[in-house]
Design an enzyme around this catalytic site. Structure first.
Site, PDB file in Angstrom:
ATOM      1  CG  ASN A   9      -1.809  -1.340   1.070  1.00 36.03           C
ATOM      2  OD1 ASN A   9      -1.957  -1.786   0.152  1.00 36.03           O
ATOM      3  ND2 ASN A   9      -2.705  -1.260   2.164  1.00 36.03           N
ATOM      4  CB  SER A  41     -11.246  12.731 -48.333  1.00 36.55           C
ATOM      5  OG  SER A  41     -12.271  12.170 -48.513  1.00 36.55           O
ATOM      6  CE  LYS A  94     -12.831  17.968 -46.632  1.00 35.73           C
ATOM      7  NZ  LYS A  94     -13.862  16.944 -46.033  1.00 35.73           N
ATOM      8  CD  GLU A 104     -11.049  17.369 -38.065  1.00 35.98           C
ATOM      9  OE1 GLU A 104     -12.470  16.717 -37.974  1.00 35.98           O
ATOM     10  OE2 GLU A 104     -10.373  17.433 -39.017  1.00 35.98           O
ATOM     11  CD  GLN A 137      -4.824  -3.629  -9.224  1.00 35.09           C
ATOM     12  OE1 GLN A 137      -3.983  -3.781  -8.534  1.00 35.09           O
ATOM     13  NE2 GLN A 137      -5.464  -4.057 -10.009  1.00 35.09           N
ATOM     14  CE  LYS A 174      -1.500   0.829 -10.054  1.00 28.90           C
ATOM     15  NZ  LYS A 174      -2.062   1.536  -8.913  1.00 28.90           N
TER      16      LYS A 174
HETATM   17  N1  ARG Z   1      -1.665  -3.387  -7.525  1.00 28.65           N
HETATM   18  C1  ARG Z   1      -2.081  -2.700  -6.494  1.00 28.65           C
HETATM   19  C2  ARG Z   1      -2.622  -1.139  -6.776  1.00 28.65           C
HETATM   20  O1  ARG Z   1      -2.174  -0.859  -7.761  1.00 28.65           O
HETATM   21  C3  ARG Z   1      -0.832  -2.706  -5.554  1.00 28.65           C
HETATM   22  C4  ARG Z   1      -1.446  -2.315  -4.110  1.00 28.65           C
HETATM   23  C5  ARG Z   1      -1.951  -3.514  -3.707  1.00 28.65           C
HETATM   24  N2  ARG Z   1      -2.450  -3.757  -2.304  1.00 28.65           N
HETATM   25  C6  ARG Z   1      -3.408  -4.590  -1.829  1.00 28.65           C
HETATM   26  N3  ARG Z   1      -3.485  -4.427  -0.274  1.00 28.65           N
HETATM   27  N4  ARG Z   1      -3.769  -5.180  -2.480  1.00 28.65           N
HETATM   28  O2  ARG Z   1      -3.139  -0.619  -5.920  1.00 28.65           O
END
Ligand code: ARG
Length: 465
Positions: A111, A278, A284, A291, A323, A326
């Protein structure tokens, strides 16, 4: 499938669909270098604090560096069935150096690890985005410098309003982009606190030194509260916000370029290398790049909503929902970089058609305010001058004339204050030259804008060198 690292408590292997569903390595692998940097700082601290033997710490550092090099060179392939990049690297370490490797995760949790990696990764990306913005600003300034005398219509409601120059118009975007640079700096400053050592949520009983790891990794300080350290994603949201604004600026600029290269405007011509054709209409030449930038702004804003919505109901501290941070923020980062990388050379190579800008400026009564101001300067209250000029414009429209071509006797029927010098006062060049209020379109005023922008840019670049 190999046993999970956390397999001890479980009597069965995880179902394959769950494993695939759970796995984030497909998108978090890009943080491998940052994960290793974080681990090196962590294990160095563990060694220095006597939490693990110094020799073990050194051995782990050495092997982590090897792993980093091997991933980089392609010698070590990522295992797509690994749960995430953190687990992959740790298990590879243990594979290589056995029991010593198992000490790496002492006093740490994934974490705080993932919170750290993401901050480290995004810190780098902020710098990358800033570099691309600096390139764009330089390009815009270069074009502006050539066009401080290029008169064009300024618009409100997309109706011709008052005369400006192309340089003046461009420098508006420079102002926006300079704010974007600063905004990214602000995001960086607030992001630059270290979550490492917050553990799963409640810190640790080991005598760790969070200040050391924070220092080693170039952060301003450790995060103050361990619950916040593992569950804060404000920095992703703030960064996405900053990116959304950059995209908004690029999108507005793109929209104008789309208009400008249409036959209705023809203020600019895109280089053939930055336009597309085009499949059916041979004539064109389409401004696809702009765009697409306008379109991608939507998805970047979507990512912002994804992040905000993902976070809004989460109890403290870590939840797996996070998660999802990301893919959203990576997508925004990737797309803004792509857009900047494409937009800048497109802009640099476009041809500006000054004559069309000028004739558009000459047709739309954009000197009407100046005509009213002429009367005001001769003593008439503005509202009366406004009304007279409005009537003259209506007369011009009726006769198919412009304010420049309407004969003086027609003017004088409306007011005795009109004399010969009127035509000079309402000529486009005078209208622009006289608008020398600070920030205005007069060539001298725009020169100040250019000078100040360059100074801000140089100060900004100096900070980084
Ligand atoms: N892949 C997890 C994420 O992106 C990493 C952290 C996972 N922690 C857990 N307690 N499962 O959040």
């Amino acid at each position: 499938m190999a046993d999970m690292m956390w397999a001890g408590r479980f009597s069965k292997q995880v179902d394959d669909t769950v494993n695939a569903f759970n796995s984030s390595i497909a998108f978090d692998a890009r943080m491998y270098k940052h994960d290793i940097l974080g681990s090196i700082a962590h294990v160095t601290m563990l060694g220095d604090c006597g939490i693990i033997p110094k020799n073990d710490s050194l051995e782990i550092v050495r092997e982590l560096e090897n792993i980093s090099a091997d991933i980089q060179s392609g010698k070590l392939a990522l295992d797509p069935s690994a749960e995430d990049i953190h687990m992959f690297i740790e298990s590879e370490l243990t594979k290589r150096i056995g029991d010593v490797g198992k000490k790496l995760h002492t006093a740490r949790s994934r974490n705080d690890q993932v919170a750290l990696d993401l901050r480290l990764y995004l810190r780098d990306e902020i710098k990358n985005i800033q570099h691309l913005i600096v390139d764009l600003i330089n390009t815009v300034i270069l074009i502006a410098e050539k066009h401080t005398q290029t008169v064009m219509p300024g618009y409100t409601h997309l109706q011709r309003a008052q005369p400006i120059t192309f340089a003046h118009h461009l420098m508006a975007y420079v102002s926006m982009l300079l704010r974007d640079l600063q905004r990214l700096d602000d995001v960086y400053k607030r992001m630059n606190y270290c979550p490492l050592g917050c553990g799963a949520l409640a810190g640790t009983t080991y005598k760790t030194d969070r200040h050391q790891t924070s220092r080693l990794l170039g952060f301003s300080a450790p995060m103050e509260n361990s619950l916040d350290g593992v569950s804060d994603r404000d920095y992703c949201i703030e960064l996405n916000c900053a990116i959304s604004l950059i995209m908004t600026h690029l999108s507005r600029f793109s929209e104008e370029i789309i208009l400008w290269c249409s036959w209705e405007f023809k203020f600019i011509e895109l280089d053939d290398a930055f336009a597309t054709g085009s499949s059916i209409m041979p004539q064109k030449k389409n401004p696809d790049v702009t765009e697409l930038i306008r379109g991608k702004t939507g998805r970047v804003n979507g990512n912002l909503v994804t992040l905000l919505t993902m976070m809004k109901g989460l109890p403290l501290a870590y939840n797996k929902d996070m998660q999802e941070d990301k893919e959203a923020i990576f997508d925004s980062v990737d797309n803004v970089k792509l857009c900047l990388k494409t937009f800048t050379p497109m802009l640099a190579s476009m041809r500006v058609i000054e004559s069309n800008m000028r004739s558009a400026a000459a047709k739309g009564f954009i000197n009407a305010t100046d005509c009213a101001d002429y009367l005001v300067k001769k003593g008439l209250p503005f509202r009366d001058a406004y009304k007279i000029t409005g009537t003259l414009v209506a007369l011009c429209i009726e006769k198919g004339l412009t304010l420049e071509t309407l004969p003086l006797d027609e003017y004088r029927k409306m007011s005795e204050l009109f004399t010969d010098d009127l035509y000079n006062a309402i000529s486009l060049d005078t209208c622009v030259k006289e608008r020398m209020s600070y920030g205005g379109p007069a060539p001298d005023a725009v020169a100040v804008q250019i000078q100040n922008a360059k100074k801000m840019l140089n100060d900004f670049i100096d900070c980084y060198e």
